[in-house]
Write an enzyme that holds these catalytic residues in place. Structure first.
Site, mmCIF file in Angstrom:
data_model
loop_
_atom_site.group_PDB
_atom_site.id
_atom_site.type_symbol
_atom_site.label_atom_id
_atom_site.label_comp_id
_atom_site.label_asym_id
_atom_site.label_seq_id
_atom_site.Cartn_x
_atom_site.Cartn_y
_atom_site.Cartn_z
ATOM 1 N N ASN A 124 0.834 -1.213 0.000
ATOM 2 C CA ASN A 124 0.000 0.000 0.000
ATOM 3 C C ASN A 124 0.863 1.255 0.000
ATOM 4 O O ASN A 124 0.668 2.161 0.813
ATOM 5 C CB ASN A 124 -0.944 -0.004 1.210
ATOM 6 C CG ASN A 124 -2.068 0.991 1.076
ATOM 7 O OD1 ASN A 124 -2.495 1.299 -0.029
ATOM 8 N ND2 ASN A 124 -2.553 1.502 2.187
ATOM 9 N N ARG A 129 8.404 6.481 -2.494
ATOM 10 C CA ARG A 129 8.460 6.419 -1.031
ATOM 11 C C ARG A 129 9.062 5.089 -0.568
ATOM 12 O O ARG A 129 9.761 5.051 0.459
ATOM 13 C CB ARG A 129 7.055 6.612 -0.446
ATOM 14 C CG ARG A 129 7.058 6.643 1.053
ATOM 15 C CD ARG A 129 5.780 7.196 1.658
ATOM 16 N NE ARG A 129 5.800 6.999 3.100
ATOM 17 C CZ ARG A 129 5.050 6.112 3.742
ATOM 18 N NH1 ARG A 129 4.198 5.357 3.076
ATOM 19 N NH2 ARG A 129 5.148 5.978 5.030
ATOM 20 N N ARG A 173 4.022 -0.696 9.114
ATOM 21 C CA ARG A 173 4.842 -1.799 8.615
ATOM 22 C C ARG A 173 5.982 -2.162 9.568
ATOM 23 O O ARG A 173 6.602 -3.223 9.418
ATOM 24 C CB ARG A 173 5.419 -1.441 7.246
ATOM 25 C CG ARG A 173 4.348 -1.088 6.220
ATOM 26 C CD ARG A 173 4.937 -0.455 4.979
ATOM 27 N NE ARG A 173 3.928 0.072 4.078
ATOM 28 C CZ ARG A 173 3.358 1.262 4.197
ATOM 29 N NH1 ARG A 173 3.728 2.068 5.174
ATOM 30 N NH2 ARG A 173 2.449 1.659 3.342
ATOM 31 N N LYS A 215 0.482 -11.164 -2.137
ATOM 32 C CA LYS A 215 1.267 -10.335 -3.042
ATOM 33 C C LYS A 215 2.740 -10.254 -2.634
ATOM 34 O O LYS A 215 3.636 -10.456 -3.457
ATOM 35 C CB LYS A 215 0.655 -8.928 -3.080
ATOM 36 C CG LYS A 215 1.532 -7.823 -3.598
ATOM 37 C CD LYS A 215 1.911 -8.012 -5.047
ATOM 38 C CE LYS A 215 2.594 -6.775 -5.602
ATOM 39 N NZ LYS A 215 3.733 -6.300 -4.827
ATOM 40 N N PRO A 232 2.722 -12.484 -8.856
ATOM 41 C CA PRO A 232 2.233 -11.455 -7.920
ATOM 42 C C PRO A 232 1.086 -10.656 -8.526
ATOM 43 O O PRO A 232 1.176 -10.202 -9.670
ATOM 44 C CB PRO A 232 3.469 -10.550 -7.717
ATOM 45 C CG PRO A 232 4.638 -11.363 -8.183
ATOM 46 C CD PRO A 232 4.118 -12.265 -9.243
ATOM 47 N N ASP A 234 -0.815 -7.320 -8.026
ATOM 48 C CA ASP A 234 -0.963 -6.015 -7.404
ATOM 49 C C ASP A 234 -2.090 -5.268 -8.099
ATOM 50 O O ASP A 234 -2.740 -5.799 -8.994
ATOM 51 C CB ASP A 234 0.341 -5.221 -7.509
ATOM 52 C CG ASP A 234 0.742 -5.045 -8.953
ATOM 53 O OD1 ASP A 234 0.264 -4.105 -9.586
ATOM 54 O OD2 ASP A 234 1.517 -5.875 -9.454
#
Length: 277
Positions: A124, A129, A173, A215, A232, A234
Site C-alpha cells: 500500500n 516512497r 509496517r 502479493k 504477484p 498487485d
DNA sequence: GCCCAGGGAATCG
DNA sequence: CGATTCCATGGG
C-alpha cells in the site's frame, strides 16, 4: 589504478547479452536501490556497491574496490534462456504483443532477505516512497561501508523494538519488518528450504510472517528466490488482467507466469495501456 | 480537505 | 469462505 599495497582498488567486468535492456530491468519495480548515475546506474546489493551501464549488447559492471564481479551476470539474469522463455510466452497472441514490447526485461536474482523486507515496505505504498524508506532503513541499521550503507542484517533487525523503527517513518509496517527478521534469523523461515519445497507450501510459509500476504509472498518468491512460476497480483496487474486476460493467464505462460507478470506490469504502467481504447 | 500508492490484518456475515 | 474496514505516511 593501484592502491598503497600494490593491488587494484577498482574492478570492472563486462558481460555480453542480447535482447536485454538494463534500464527497463532496473526500472520495472523489482528492485529499489538503483539510481541513474552518469550514463548508467549505481546501486547497492547486500553490502556491495556497483555501477552498471549498457552499450548495445555489452553490459559493464564496475566497483570502486577490488572485488570479484562475476555474480552480476546471475544477478541480472543474463545467464537465463530468455529466447526460450519469450518464445513460450509468445504462443499466445496477446501475450506475444506484450512480450514483443517488453521482452527486454529480465527477472533479477536478488538476495532473499533484502527482497522480503523491501516488499513488506512496498505494501500500500508508492515506488518513490518505498525507495526512500529502504534507504533510511539502510542508513539507520545497515553497516557503514564507507560512502554507502549495506542492507541491514536480519539478526540486527530481529533485535530491534518497534519504537526503534520510529525514525524510519514506515507506519504500520514496522512490526512486520521485525517479525520477518525474527523468523528468518531463528530459522522458522529458511531460505534453503523455501528454494526446495513446492511453490504453494513456500507461499504459505512466507504468509506466516505478519504483514506478508499473497502479493508480498509472490514478489519474494519471484524476485528473491527466482521462482518464475509465481505470479504477484498487485493493483496494476488486477486492472490489466481484467482488461487483457479476463479468462486468466494463458496456459502457455504457466511455467513462466512471473516473467509474463513483469511484462504485463511494465506494459500497463509505462505503455499507457489503460488510456487506450 | 481529497485520493492514491506493486496490501494485509481484523472483523464481520 | 467473501466482503468491508482500518491501518501510517507522503505526494499530487
Amino acid at each position: 589504478m593501484k592502491n598503497l599495497f600494490g593491488g587494484a582498488d577498482n574492478t570492472e567486468k563486462t558481460f555480453f547479452t542480447s535482447g536485454f535492456s538494463l534500464s527497463d530491468t532496473l526500472n520495472c519495480g523489482q528492485c529499489f536501490r538503483f539510481r541513474p548515475c552518469g550514463d548508467g546506474f549505481s546501486g547497492v546489493v547486500g553490502d556491495k556497491k556497483i555501477t552498471l551501464r549498457q552499450d548495445g549488447d555489452m553490459i559493464t559492471a564496475a566497483s570502486d574496490r577490488n572485488e570479484d564481479l562475476g555474480w552480476v551476470g546471475d544477478y541480472l539474469g543474463l545467464n537465463d534462456d530468455y529466447a526460450y522463455i519469450n518464445k513460450m510466452l509468445s504462443s499466445d497472441e496477446k501475450l506475444s504483443e506484450i512480450t514483443g514490447r517488453c521482452g527486454t526485461i529480465r527477472i533479477m536474482r536478488q538476495p532473499f532477505w533484502e527482497t522480503l523486507e523491501s516488499f513488506i515496505i512496498s505494501q500500500n505504498n508508492n515506488i518513490p516512497r518505498i525507495q526512500k524508506i529502504i534507504e533510511r532503513f539502510c542508513e539507520l541499521f545497515g553497516e557503514d561501508m564507507g560512502g554507502f550503507y549495506a542492507f541491514p542484517h536480519a539478526e540486527t533487525v530481529a533485535g530491534l523494538r518497534e519504537e526503534d523503527l520510529a525514525e524510519l517513518h514506515c507506519g504500520y509496517r514496522a512490526p512486520y519488518l521485525i517479525d520477518a527478521a525474527r523468523r528468518v534469523s531463528d530459522g522458522t523461515v529458511s531460505e534453503d528450504e523455501l528454494r526446495r519445497i513446492p511453490l504453494d507450501v513456500a507461499r504459505k510459509t512466507l504468509m506466516g510472517i505478519k504483514g506478508v500476504g499473497p502479493k508480498v509472498a509472490d514478489c519474494t518468491l519471484l524476485f528473491g528466490l527466482h521462482r518464475l512460476e509465481a505470479f504477484p497480483r498487485d493493483v496494476w496487474i488486477k486492472r490489466a488482467m481484467a482488461e487483457l486476460f479476463p479468462e486468466g493467464l494463458p496456459e502457455c505462460a504457466s511455467c513462466y507466469a512471473g516473467v509474463a507478470q513483469q511484462y504485463i506490469f511494465h506494459y500497463a504502467r509505462n505503455m499507457g495501456m489503460l488510456e487506450r481504447d
